[in-house]
Write a protein that holds these residues in place. Sequence first.
Motif, PDB file in Angstrom:
ATOM      1  N   SER A   8       0.817  -1.212   0.000  1.00 37.00           N
ATOM      2  CA  SER A   8       0.000   0.000   0.000  1.00 37.00           C
ATOM      3  C   SER A   8       0.851   1.262   0.000  1.00 37.00           C
ATOM      4  N   THR A   9       1.933   1.263   0.759  1.00 39.08           N
ATOM      5  CA  THR A   9       2.774   2.462   0.820  1.00 39.08           C
ATOM      6  C   THR A   9       3.521   2.679  -0.490  1.00 39.08           C
ATOM      7  N   SER A  12       1.031   3.950  -3.043  1.00 40.22           N
ATOM      8  CA  SER A  12       0.654   5.352  -2.828  1.00 40.22           C
ATOM      9  C   SER A  12       1.746   6.294  -3.323  1.00 40.22           C
TER      10      SER A  12
END
Length: 232
Positions: A8-9, A12
Amino acid sequence: MVVAFFASTILSVIVLRFVPVYFTPLMFIRLAEQHQEGKDLKLKHHWVSLEKMSPSMPVAVMASEDQRFLKHHGFDYKAIEKATKRNKTGKRMLGASTISQQTAKNVFLWPGRTWVRKGLEAYFTVLIELMWSKQRIMEVYLNSIEMGDGIYGVEAVAQEHFNCSAKELTRANCALIAATLPNPRVYSSKYPSDYMVKRKYAIMKQMKFIPILPKEGQVVDPSTVDGGIYKN
C-alpha cells in the motif's frame, strides 16, 4: 499485514508521482484544531505545477532549508553531523531535515517527534527519492508545505499575502516566504517583523550561490556543484 503495508505504501508513492496532492494529514489536523478552538475553519490550498511557480521559489527554499538538495539522496549527513554537535552544546536546537524528508512527512505522515514517526519518515523519504524526480519532490513540497495559518502551498500564500499568482512572485517575495518556513504560523510573510526582513536579505544573498532547479529530465553536473552550491 507486513506485505499489505509495503504494497500500500509503495503504491501510494507511485500514484502520487503523477497525481496532484490536494490534501495532506496536516491539513485535517489543523482543521480539527481550529474546530476545537472555536475558530472559523480555514484551508487555503491551490495546486499548481512547478512551471506555474516563480523560478526563484525553489531557489529560495533550497537556500534557506536544504542547500544540498540537488546532491543528496534524501538525507544530508553533513547537516545532521553539524546539528548533532550544535545541539550537544545546549545552544538553540538545530534541525537537519531535508526538503525530501519534509515532503515525506507533509504528504504521508503527521507532526511529531516519536521514533516510530521518524522511522516512517525515513522510510517514505527513501521511497520518494527512489521513485520521484527531484523536480517532483520540489513540486509536491512547494504545494503542500504550511505557509501560514490555514495556508498551504506557494499559490495560496501568493494570493493571500501578495495578491498575485505563484508565477508572479518576485525574488524578494520568495525569499520572504522561505524565511517564514521554520514556523509559518508565528512568522508572517504578509506582516514581516524586522527579524523576518533580515532573514529575507540573508536568504537572498545565499540564493546567489544556489543553482536554478533544472527542468524535468535535466541533470545538474555534480562536478559543478559542491553540496548544492555552484563552485566558483
